[in-house]
Design an enzyme around this catalytic site. Structure first.
Site, PDB file in Angstrom:
ATOM      1  N   GLY A 258      19.716  15.556  -4.621  1.00 25.99           N
ATOM      2  CA  GLY A 258      19.436  15.474  -6.052  1.00 25.99           C
ATOM      3  C   GLY A 258      19.951  16.683  -6.813  1.00 25.99           C
ATOM      4  O   GLY A 258      20.545  16.554  -7.884  1.00 25.99           O
ATOM      5  N   CYS A 259      19.745  17.858  -6.259  1.00 26.14           N
ATOM      6  CA  CYS A 259      20.172  19.085  -6.932  1.00 26.14           C
ATOM      7  C   CYS A 259      21.693  19.177  -6.978  1.00 26.14           C
ATOM      8  O   CYS A 259      22.262  19.669  -7.953  1.00 26.14           O
ATOM      9  CB  CYS A 259      19.560  20.304  -6.260  1.00 26.14           C
ATOM     10  SG  CYS A 259      17.757  20.336  -6.425  1.00 26.14           S
ATOM     11  N   THR A 260      22.354  18.682  -5.941  1.00 26.38           N
ATOM     12  CA  THR A 260      23.812  18.665  -5.931  1.00 26.38           C
ATOM     13  C   THR A 260      24.320  17.716  -7.011  1.00 26.38           C
ATOM     14  O   THR A 260      25.244  18.055  -7.767  1.00 26.38           O
ATOM     15  CB  THR A 260      24.345  18.257  -4.546  1.00 26.38           C
ATOM     16  OG1 THR A 260      23.912  19.239  -3.590  1.00 26.38           O
ATOM     17  CG2 THR A 260      25.858  18.155  -4.531  1.00 26.38           C
TER      18      THR A 260
END
Length: 157
Positions: A46-48
């Site tokens: 998700g953060c990527t």
């Protein structure tokens, strides 16, 4: 846990190390509109996705007068790896003690599979050129967040 910020609040000042170990302060961005986004962990799916969305729209955000800063509780070494792997060209700042996230209301209780714990709440705060909060969003989704933020900032016709 700090209160969540609202438009008109003074954006809390901070100085943190970036992925290269250089100190970066919010005051470095004074006079410019700045998007400060908080994400839980570098190199996670998700953060990527969220970071790459910011990377891919950075040119148009900057053309509209916005700078982008990512903040996470990751150590500098993890941020350096993340920035390199994903070719991220905006500052990623290390907030290992989560003091800045706390000051911005982005640290608090989370629930996962019925379990409560303290952690980073995916959040975005837009700071105006005078250092005031112009927009604060909490519990945002990683996927689609940048597109929604652009709409909220009226950057998409």
């Amino acid at each position: 846990m700090a209160e969540r910020l609202i438009p008109g609040d003074d954006a809390p000042a901070f100085t943190l190390q970036d992925a290269t170990g250089k100190s970066v302060s919010l005051s470095d961005f004074r006079g410019r509109k700045t998007i400060v986004y908080f994400y839980p962990a570098a190199s996670t799916p998700g953060c990527t996705k969220e970071a790459c969305d910011f990377r891919d729209t950075l040119g148009s955000l900057q053309a509209a007068g916005y700078e982008v800063i990512g903040v996470s509780p990751d150590p500098v070494s993890a941020l350096a790896k993340f920035a390199s792997e994903e070719q991220l060209t905006f500052p990623l700042l290390s907030d290992e003690d989560h003091a800045v996230a706390d000051a911005y209301g982005a640290w608090g209780e989370k629930k996962n599979y019925g379990r409560s714990y303290l952690g980073l709440i995916r959040s975005t705060v837009v700071v105006d050129p005078d250092g005031k909060v112009s927009l604060a969003q909490y519990n945002v989704r990683a996927t689609g967040h940048v597109a929604k933020l652009r709409r909220d900032l009226k950057l998409d016709a």
